[in-house]
Motif scaffolding. Structure first.
Motif, PDB file in Angstrom:
ATOM      1  N   LEU A 562       0.948  -1.147  -0.133  1.00  0.00           N
ATOM      2  CA  LEU A 562       0.361   0.190   0.443  1.00  0.00           C
ATOM      3  C   LEU A 562       1.056   1.222   0.329  1.00  0.00           C
ATOM      4  CD1 LEU A 562      -2.368  -0.876   2.860  1.00  0.00           C
ATOM      5  CD2 LEU A 562      -3.162  -0.949   0.216  1.00  0.00           C
ATOM      6  N   ARG A 563       1.317   1.187  -0.999  1.00  0.00           N
ATOM      7  CA  ARG A 563       2.558   2.739  -1.127  1.00  0.00           C
ATOM      8  C   ARG A 563       1.676   4.519  -1.301  1.00  0.00           C
ATOM      9  NH1 ARG A 563       7.509   0.993  -5.260  1.00  0.00           N
ATOM     10  NH2 ARG A 563       7.831  -1.633  -4.458  1.00  0.00           N
ATOM     11  N   ASP A 564       0.335   4.307  -1.881  1.00  0.00           N
ATOM     12  CA  ASP A 564      -0.069   5.677  -1.490  1.00  0.00           C
ATOM     13  C   ASP A 564      -0.789   5.470  -0.378  1.00  0.00           C
ATOM     14  OD1 ASP A 564       0.950   5.443  -3.803  1.00  0.00           O
ATOM     15  OD2 ASP A 564      -0.553   5.074  -4.877  1.00  0.00           O
ATOM     16  N   GLN A 565      -0.706   4.867   0.462  1.00  0.00           N
ATOM     17  CA  GLN A 565      -1.407   5.238   1.816  1.00  0.00           C
ATOM     18  C   GLN A 565      -0.516   5.406   3.459  1.00  0.00           C
ATOM     19  OE1 GLN A 565      -4.703   4.084   2.771  1.00  0.00           O
ATOM     20  NE2 GLN A 565      -4.857   4.221   1.137  1.00  0.00           N
ATOM     21  N   GLN A 566      -1.283   6.519   3.800  1.00  0.00           N
ATOM     22  CA  GLN A 566      -0.554   6.701   5.291  1.00  0.00           C
ATOM     23  C   GLN A 566       0.230   5.644   6.237  1.00  0.00           C
ATOM     24  OE1 GLN A 566      -2.004  10.276   6.731  1.00  0.00           O
ATOM     25  NE2 GLN A 566      -2.137  11.162   5.472  1.00  0.00           N
ATOM     26  N   VAL A 567       1.639   5.838   6.138  1.00  0.00           N
ATOM     27  CA  VAL A 567       1.894   5.051   7.756  1.00  0.00           C
ATOM     28  C   VAL A 567       2.144   6.008   8.940  1.00  0.00           C
ATOM     29  CG1 VAL A 567       3.998   3.200   8.066  1.00  0.00           C
ATOM     30  CG2 VAL A 567       3.178   3.883   5.996  1.00  0.00           C
ATOM     31  N   THR A 568       1.518   5.432   9.956  1.00  0.00           N
ATOM     32  CA  THR A 568       1.736   6.045  11.356  1.00  0.00           C
ATOM     33  C   THR A 568       1.679   5.217  12.149  1.00  0.00           C
ATOM     34  OG1 THR A 568      -0.993   5.405  11.550  1.00  0.00           O
ATOM     35  CG2 THR A 568      -0.448   7.108  10.552  1.00  0.00           C
ATOM     36  N   PHE A 569       2.459   5.850  13.301  1.00  0.00           N
ATOM     37  CA  PHE A 569       3.309   5.131  14.644  1.00  0.00           C
ATOM     38  C   PHE A 569       2.634   5.537  15.299  1.00  0.00           C
ATOM     39  CE2 PHE A 569       7.074   3.272  12.148  1.00  0.00           C
ATOM     40  CZ  PHE A 569       7.276   4.157  11.245  1.00  0.00           C
ATOM     41  N   SER A 570       1.724   4.227  17.008  1.00  0.00           N
ATOM     42  CA  SER A 570       1.379   5.155  17.652  1.00  0.00           C
ATOM     43  C   SER A 570       0.548   3.088  17.990  1.00  0.00           C
ATOM     44  CB  SER A 570      -0.336   5.736  17.801  1.00  0.00           C
ATOM     45  OG  SER A 570      -1.212   4.815  16.793  1.00  0.00           O
ATOM     46  N   ASN A 571       1.029   4.123  19.675  1.00  0.00           N
ATOM     47  CA  ASN A 571       0.716   2.483  20.690  1.00  0.00           C
ATOM     48  C   ASN A 571       0.929   1.384  20.701  1.00  0.00           C
ATOM     49  OD1 ASN A 571      -1.998   3.630  21.636  1.00  0.00           O
ATOM     50  ND2 ASN A 571      -3.183   3.953  19.514  1.00  0.00           N
ATOM     51  N   SER A 572       2.202   1.742  20.778  1.00  0.00           N
ATOM     52  CA  SER A 572       3.683   0.298  19.474  1.00  0.00           C
ATOM     53  C   SER A 572       3.274  -0.512  18.669  1.00  0.00           C
ATOM     54  CB  SER A 572       3.795  -0.336  21.206  1.00  0.00           C
ATOM     55  OG  SER A 572       4.408   0.420  22.392  1.00  0.00           O
ATOM     56  N   ALA A 573       3.082   0.353  17.368  1.00  0.00           N
ATOM     57  CA  ALA A 573       2.840  -0.601  16.246  1.00  0.00           C
ATOM     58  C   ALA A 573       2.957   0.670  15.159  1.00  0.00           C
ATOM     59  CB  ALA A 573       1.017  -1.043  16.881  1.00  0.00           C
ATOM     60  N   VAL A 574       3.014   0.386  14.338  1.00  0.00           N
ATOM     61  CA  VAL A 574       2.670   0.342  12.737  1.00  0.00           C
ATOM     62  C   VAL A 574       1.519   0.206  12.089  1.00  0.00           C
ATOM     63  CG1 VAL A 574       3.792  -0.925  12.002  1.00  0.00           C
ATOM     64  CG2 VAL A 574       4.509   1.316  11.166  1.00  0.00           C
ATOM     65  N   HIS A 575       0.706   1.752  11.528  1.00  0.00           N
ATOM     66  CA  HIS A 575      -0.132   1.187  10.610  1.00  0.00           C
ATOM     67  C   HIS A 575       0.027   1.729  10.126  1.00  0.00           C
ATOM     68  CE1 HIS A 575      -2.147   0.950  15.246  1.00  0.00           C
ATOM     69  NE2 HIS A 575      -0.961   2.113  15.279  1.00  0.00           N
ATOM     70  N   CYS A 576      -1.127   1.749   8.128  1.00  0.00           N
ATOM     71  CA  CYS A 576      -1.024   0.890   7.327  1.00  0.00           C
ATOM     72  C   CYS A 576      -2.525   0.561   6.488  1.00  0.00           C
ATOM     73  CB  CYS A 576       0.611   0.958   6.640  1.00  0.00           C
ATOM     74  SG  CYS A 576       0.671   1.428   4.634  1.00  0.00           S
ATOM     75  N   GLY A 577      -2.918   1.923   5.962  1.00  0.00           N
ATOM     76  CA  GLY A 577      -4.610   1.532   6.015  1.00  0.00           C
ATOM     77  C   GLY A 577      -5.187   0.725   6.980  1.00  0.00           C
ATOM     78  N   GLU A 578      -5.947  -1.050   7.092  1.00  0.00           N
ATOM     79  CA  GLU A 578      -5.971  -1.602   7.616  1.00  0.00           C
ATOM     80  C   GLU A 578      -5.019  -2.723   8.324  1.00  0.00           C
ATOM     81  OE1 GLU A 578      -9.154  -4.007   5.628  1.00  0.00           O
ATOM     82  OE2 GLU A 578     -10.760  -2.299   5.573  1.00  0.00           O
ATOM     83  N   HIS A 579      -3.808  -2.469   8.069  1.00  0.00           N
ATOM     84  CA  HIS A 579      -2.910  -3.196   8.331  1.00  0.00           C
ATOM     85  C   HIS A 579      -2.345  -2.757   9.459  1.00  0.00           C
ATOM     86  CE1 HIS A 579      -3.116  -5.655   4.598  1.00  0.00           C
ATOM     87  NE2 HIS A 579      -3.255  -4.607   3.787  1.00  0.00           N
ATOM     88  N   GLN A 580      -2.014  -3.529  10.325  1.00  0.00           N
ATOM     89  CA  GLN A 580      -1.211  -2.947  12.048  1.00  0.00           C
ATOM     90  C   GLN A 580       0.026  -4.471  11.830  1.00  0.00           C
ATOM     91  OE1 GLN A 580      -3.482  -2.018  15.045  1.00  0.00           O
ATOM     92  NE2 GLN A 580      -2.402  -2.971  16.474  1.00  0.00           N
TER      93      GLN A 580
END
Length: 780
Positions: A562-580
């Motif tokens: 999911l290269r066009d999705q934003q990636v965030t870092f929170s709650n001791s995890a990495v998030h991208c779309g529906e993936h964690q």
């Protein structure tokens, strides 16, 4: 990928409204260790097997020429290993931090009473200390300059004088409805850090030298040790885990003891520790600069200031040290929060035969800012108005003006809002009425009330110092180690930097370790001073974190497709779309994918542009504001006083850690109160410091804490792009204590029905209070 880069690009500005995790009142990172006694300071580091101890022999006169030094008795003293003078220094003798004038050991000339002349190395501390008293030194005494007045008459300066101006002060004073003049003697201040000056030098192979130093400026210690030993900087490593207080007293003053320890270590190939005894520490190290200032102010019937001429005279001691910049900052702050349409400011740097005075919390700002409040009080008494009304009338703003005497535009002025809020929350006017009534009916005890503001510029005034570096490592178990150029001296810098790292990666603060400040990890660092520790190093650490996050985000986005999705870092995890994915798993996989998990960060403060030759420009990134309302009681028979109540509202922007910030405000206020009331530096006629121990030098004790002490934060994010839109908190609240001095003057003024402004020199000891009362009585 475009959205991804926009999300975490290193240059992305912080959003003041962003939700920031991990920014709460986390306790100081080593609070438990400090309270339990397990926190290591330099003197607690396990000692090498071959450790020896050094001591210094000092001058018994303030000014003179060394004719002969007989060290035979020193050498013959039991347990002595080595003795050195300036002649034994293989490299630079002068260790002046900016300008020349500070020999590591006296080089033919005695410049102040207590100047180190030679050093002794012994098998233990007592051996070295005893031997250091046995030298026979022949000195031809020369006339000593021991006051600002004498130095000024002799045209004795450590650096050229400077001036700033706006409008036409001379014409403004000529045209003013009223004018008034005033002078103020402002005492210095001993740093009195809990941990004294101490260094330990450990020689290593091939001329390398490892230094432990209680220093606010490890890079300067590295440089000066290298120059004294005549080796390259890359041969010297300085390590600084924590200090037991600094307050500016370890910015330049720590280097001398590291240099002496290193000289012995190199000569004898053994580890050497030099720790100054408290009394000697007080004698041989510089203080806050005493100042002798004056003003002439023009004003109208309402109390509006039309013109001012101000002169600040800093007693710099025998050498420049940092005095050029310190007197500059005094000049920058003589306006405080008040618009001076027509003004002229002269700043003189006087050379005396005293220890070279140095940095101290506020760095000259307090000695300048108090003049603004002295002028306001003088105007208020002259026209019969409450000083708070006169203060509000003269504030910067659209109705007056927004240009400082040095040409900087005030862009985000909170002083009026802070004063208005505190005026109400402290019940200023009802208390003013009650105090006036009390004073009419109380013949001996007089109460005083004052509400004074603070506007303090944040940045080093030397532009090149406004930079910082950092180094961040993420290890394969997900734990993080960060190193930066700032030093921890109890102010909570490492705690705040740890919070920033945790917030950037979205992990628990427990995952972050901040390591000792070391010159081999982050080079060419600036001192931890000018309230810039978190501003500079927090941004540098954030920059390093963002670089690593960018790599991890690109890796994870590619991993999940999911290269066009934003990636965030929170709650001791990495998030991208529906993936964690958990943080630990992300790091584990990134390592095996050969993603770099380490980065250097860098930051330089923007918008700074000051021309010292013209006295115009922008020396500060932003201003920190605050105000304090203080009530005191003064005994007019003894001159004693008590601070009864203090209400503070202070601007720290978006607080990174409320507990630490409030603690800094409380501590700064009490320290400032000591400067203005009890901490009296006294030299005798021979130039000898006689207030050289805690029996003769009084700092505030727990009993001096105000019975009512209310501290609140002005909750508004910094408009400038500081780290998470916070503001510096180290130095600005120190000057809130000027309200104590003004309140004491208010109490004394009641003796004249508030018609006369007392001449109360600082520190306002009982003797000086009684002198002020006598002066008022003589004028009636």
């Amino acid at each position: 990928m475009r959205k991804l880069k926009e999300k975490i690009h290193p240059d992305t500005a912080d959003k003041p409204t962003a939700k920031i995790a991990n920014l709460r009142s986390s306790p100081h990172e080593s609070a438990v260790r400090q309270v339990s006694g397990s926190a290591r300071y330099v003197d607690d580091i396990p000692e090498p097997a071959n450790l020896k101890h050094a001591a210094v022999g000092i001058s018994a006169v303030a000014s003179g020429i060394i004719k002969h030094i007989n060290l035979d008795a020193v050498w013959a003293s039991p347990g002595v290993i080595d003795v050195i003078t300036s002649k034994d220094v293989p490299g630079h003798i002068d260790i002046g931090p900016v300008f020349k004038g500070d020999p590591v050991l006296a080089d033919g000339e005695i410049k102040f009473h207590g100047q180190p002349i030679f050093a002794v190395l012994g098998h233990n501390v007592e051996v070295a200390k005893i031997a250091a008293t046995l030298a026979i030194i022949e000195i031809e005494e020369t006339p000593a300059i021991l006051s600002v007045a004498v130095a000024k008459a002799a045209q004795s300066f450590v650096r050229p004088s400077q001036k700033m101006s706006q409008g036409d002060a001379a014409q403004g004073l000529k045209n003013a409805q009223h004018t008034a003049k005033g002078t103020l003697s402002i005492g210095g201040q001993e740093h009195l850090y809990i941990e004294g000056q101490v260094s330990m030098a450990i020689p290593e192979e091939e001329d390398r030298m490892f230094i432990y130093s209680s220093s606010q400026h490890p890079s300067e210690v590295q440089k000066l040790v290298a120059e004294v030993l005549n080796i390259k900087l890359n041969k010297v490593v300085v390590d600084m885990r924590r200090m037991g207080g600094g307050f500016g007293g370890k910015e330049t003053q720590a280097a001398q003891w590291a240099c002496i320890a290193a000289l012995f270590a190199a000569r004898k190939d053994c580890a050497v520790k030099l720790r100054l005894p408290r009394r000697q520490d007080m004698i041989v190290t510089g203080k806050r600069h005493p100042f002798e200032n004056s003003f002439e102010v023009g004003f109208d019937d309402s109390g509006k200031i039309s013109a001012a001429k101000i002169e600040v005279n800093g007693n710099c001691g025998h050498s420049p040290d940092l005095s050029d910049a310190i007197v500059d900052r005094a000049m920058f702050h003589v306006d405080n929060t008040y618009f001076l349409e027509h003004c002229h400011i002269d700043g003189h740097r006087l050379k005396t035969h005293q220890v070279s005075h140095t940095a101290y919390r506020g760095f000259g700002g307090p000695q300048g800012m108090i003049m603004a409040e002295a002028m306001i009080d003088k105007v208020a008494r002259a026209i019969g108005k409450d000083p708070l009304s006169v203060r509000k009338l003269n504030l910067y703003g659209e109705h007056n003006g927004l240009t400082t005497p040095y040409g900087m535009q005030i862009e985000h002025d909170f002083s009026a809002a802070i004063i208005e809020t505190l005026e109400k929350s402290s019940d200023y006017w009802s208390r003013r009425a009650a105090i006036t009534t009390f004073n009419k009916n109380s013949p001996i005890i007089k109460k005083g009330l004052a509400l004074t503001p603070v506007k303090f510029g944040i940045s080093f005034t030397a532009k090149h110092l406004n930079q910082a570096g950092a180094l961040v490592h993420v290890y394969t178990d997900g734990s993080i180690q960060a190193n930066h150029g700032g030093t921890e001296m109890g102010q909570g810098l490492h705690t705040k930097v740890g919070q920033i790292v945790a917030n950037e990666f979205g992990v628990s603060l427990n995952e972050v370790e901040i390591t000792s400040t070391r010159t081999d990890k982050v080079p060419n660092t600036s001192p931890t001073a000018a309230s810039s520790g978190t501003d500079l190093n927090g941004k540098a650490v954030q920059n390093a974190c963002i670089i690593i996050k960018q790599r991890l985000a690109e890796f994870y986005a590619q991993l999940v497709g999911l290269r066009d999705q934003q990636v965030t870092f929170s709650n001791s995890a990495v998030h991208c779309g529906e993936h964690q994915l958990s943080w630990e798993s992300l790091i584990h996989q990134a390592y095996y994918a050969r993603v770099s998990l380490s980065a250097s960060g860098f930051y330089k403060t923007p918008k700074l542009d000051y021309n010292r030759e013209t006295g115009k420009g922008r020396p500060f990134f932003y201003f920190a504001y605050g105000a304090a309302a203080t009530e005191v009681s003064v005994d007019t028979l003894t001159g004693e006083h008590k601070v009864d109540r203090v209400d503070i509202l202070h601007d720290v922007g978006k607080s990174l850690n409320r507990g630490i910030d409030i603690g800094q405000i409380e501590g700064a206020f009490i320290q400032g109160m000591g400067w203005l009331t009890t901490e009296d530096l006294v030299w005798d006629e021979a130039g000898r410091l006689i207030s050289n121990n805690l029996a003769t030098y009084k700092i505030p004790a727990i009993g001096d804490t105000p019975a009512i002490f209310n501290v609140n934060l002005f909750d508004r994010p910094n408009e400038e792009d500081s780290i998470y839109h916070s503001k510096a908190v180290g130095e600005p609240p120190f000057m809130l204590a000027i309200s104590v001095w003004c309140a004491m003057k208010d109490a004394l003024s009641s003796l004249t029905n508030y018609t006369l402004d007392p001449q109360l020199e600082t520190p306002a000891t009982p003797e000086r209070v009684m002198n002020a009362i006598a002066s008022l009585e003589a004028q009636q």
